[in-house]
Design a protein around this motif. Structure first.
Motif, short mmCIF file in Angstrom:
data_model
loop_
_atom_site.label_atom_id
_atom_site.label_comp_id
_atom_site.label_asym_id
_atom_site.label_seq_id
_atom_site.Cartn_x
_atom_site.Cartn_y
_atom_site.Cartn_z
N UNK A 126 0.84 -1.31 -0.02
CA UNK A 126 0.00 0.00 0.04
C UNK A 126 0.82 1.48 -0.22
N UNK A 127 1.44 1.61 -0.99
CA UNK A 127 2.38 2.66 -1.26
C UNK A 127 1.88 4.08 -0.66
N UNK A 128 0.77 4.37 -0.87
CA UNK A 128 0.34 5.41 -0.36
C UNK A 128 0.04 5.60 1.20
N UNK A 129 -0.31 4.59 1.80
CA UNK A 129 -0.31 4.44 3.26
C UNK A 129 1.09 4.66 3.70
N UNK A 130 1.81 3.56 3.27
CA UNK A 130 3.23 3.74 3.49
C UNK A 130 4.10 5.06 3.40
N UNK A 131 3.84 5.77 2.41
CA UNK A 131 4.40 7.07 2.19
C UNK A 131 3.93 8.06 3.04
N UNK A 132 2.64 7.92 3.36
CA UNK A 132 2.17 8.70 4.78
C UNK A 132 2.68 8.51 5.86
N UNK A 133 3.17 7.15 6.26
CA UNK A 133 3.55 6.92 7.37
C UNK A 133 5.08 7.30 7.68
N UNK A 134 5.76 7.40 6.40
CA UNK A 134 7.25 8.04 6.58
C UNK A 134 7.10 9.41 6.87
N UNK A 135 6.17 10.04 6.26
CA UNK A 135 6.17 11.45 6.48
C UNK A 135 5.24 11.81 7.77
#
Lengths: 195, 195
Positions: free
Chosen positions: B84-93
DNA sequence: GTCTATACACCGATAGAC
DNA sequence: GTCTATCGGTGTATAGAC
């Protein structure tokens, strides 16, 4: 703690010029370049005058910050009193004029206790103001979404506006048009232009 | 331009310790507190060692920044390769660990040409990466809104994430829960958790 | 690879003349 | 209200001993 050195009046033009110079030095060279000498030189004055109008360099800095957030607050209050407060609130934050300076003060807040305290107070205050004025837009099911919360909208607008301003200042432009369009679309949903 | 002074090896542990110290000083005392002496002291070394491993203090700073964005890029690439790239991208930020340090570097970019150039390159690169990976989520009419654009979503996530992190660092907490809920609701719409 | 010693510039802040 | 003169401290950077 308090020095016995005599101080100039708060109404002085020179005093105000020193505060202008603080903002200019921070914008152009960063807060790390703030010295009594750099500030005075920017104002066309001798550096010793800093200590005639302020007890310490930090006092000058704090006075400048107070004036800065007062002016910012005035713009926000004006926007929130307009016919379309949400649109106006976004316009204030979409304007990147002060993005660099705001960012410098925010960095300073991480390391200077006086600036930090004032920033927290001011940040929470703006959030509350935005909440009170914008809240009523959400009474009717504009978007029909429970998750849309006035606090969240206020924060998203300030966060994205300041980020756009910062990126513009250093030269990143990609995606700005698209993001502005998205924000403005969202705002139009929440606060329709034609009533 | 180039000094004839001899330099230590890039593989040196001491060299790496100096770069660690730069990050720590910037986080705790701000980029304005960066001096050869403060950095060396943080690393438990003599300040002259800075000039054994780097030609100038700025060279040390730039090397530290390069390492910082390399590590950041690795985290982003890992996130975008997940299920889930979008969820993971948010988690990073959404993780505020590096918010303060990122903000210091961003302020520096306004006043240091080398840091500025590198920041623009890196910023546009991340935006492109996010665009390529997230774009396909928008092929199907997930939210059914034309205004939702991959660039805009990538930017909004990074802008809001870094702002939440910064505010957390200085002690502003109001509205954070609400804003996180809003972002996560939006992300769930764009990239449903149960496929 | 790390140290001592040293150069010279700039810093914040003060005292006191004008 | 603005100036000259000055203080002790700290900054970057280098040379050279160990």
């Amino acid at each position: 703690m308090a020095s016995k050195r005599r101080l100039g009046l708060e109404t002085s033009k020179t005093r105000s010029a020193l505060m202008d110079a603080v903002g200019n030095v921070m914008r152009e060279d960063g807060y790390g370049a703030l010295t009594a000498r750099s500030v005075a030189e920017r104002a066309g004055l001798k550096h010793q005058l800093v200590y005639y109008y302020f007890q310490t360099l930090e006092d000058l800095l704090i006075a400048t910050y107070e004036r800065h957030i007062e002016r910012y607050l005035a713009r926000i209050e004006l926007a929130l009193e307009s016919e379309q407060p949400l649109h106006a609130f976004w316009q204030v934050h979409a304007n990147p004029t002060d993005a660099t300076l705001n960012s410098e003060f925010l960095s300073m807040a991480n390391h200077n206790e006086a600036i930090r305290t004032r920033t927290v107070e001011f940040g929470e205050h703006v959030r509350r103001l935005g909440f009170e004025k914008i809240e009523k837009l959400f009474r009717r099911p504009a978007g029909g979404q429970d998750a849309v919360n006035p606090f969240a909208v206020t924060m998203a607008i300030t966060a994205i506006g300041s980020n756009l301003g910062l990126e513009t200042a250093i030269g990143i432009t990609g995606g700005h048009t698209e993001l502005r369009a998205l924000i403005e679309w969202c705002i139009d949903q929440l606060e329709p232009t034609s009533p």
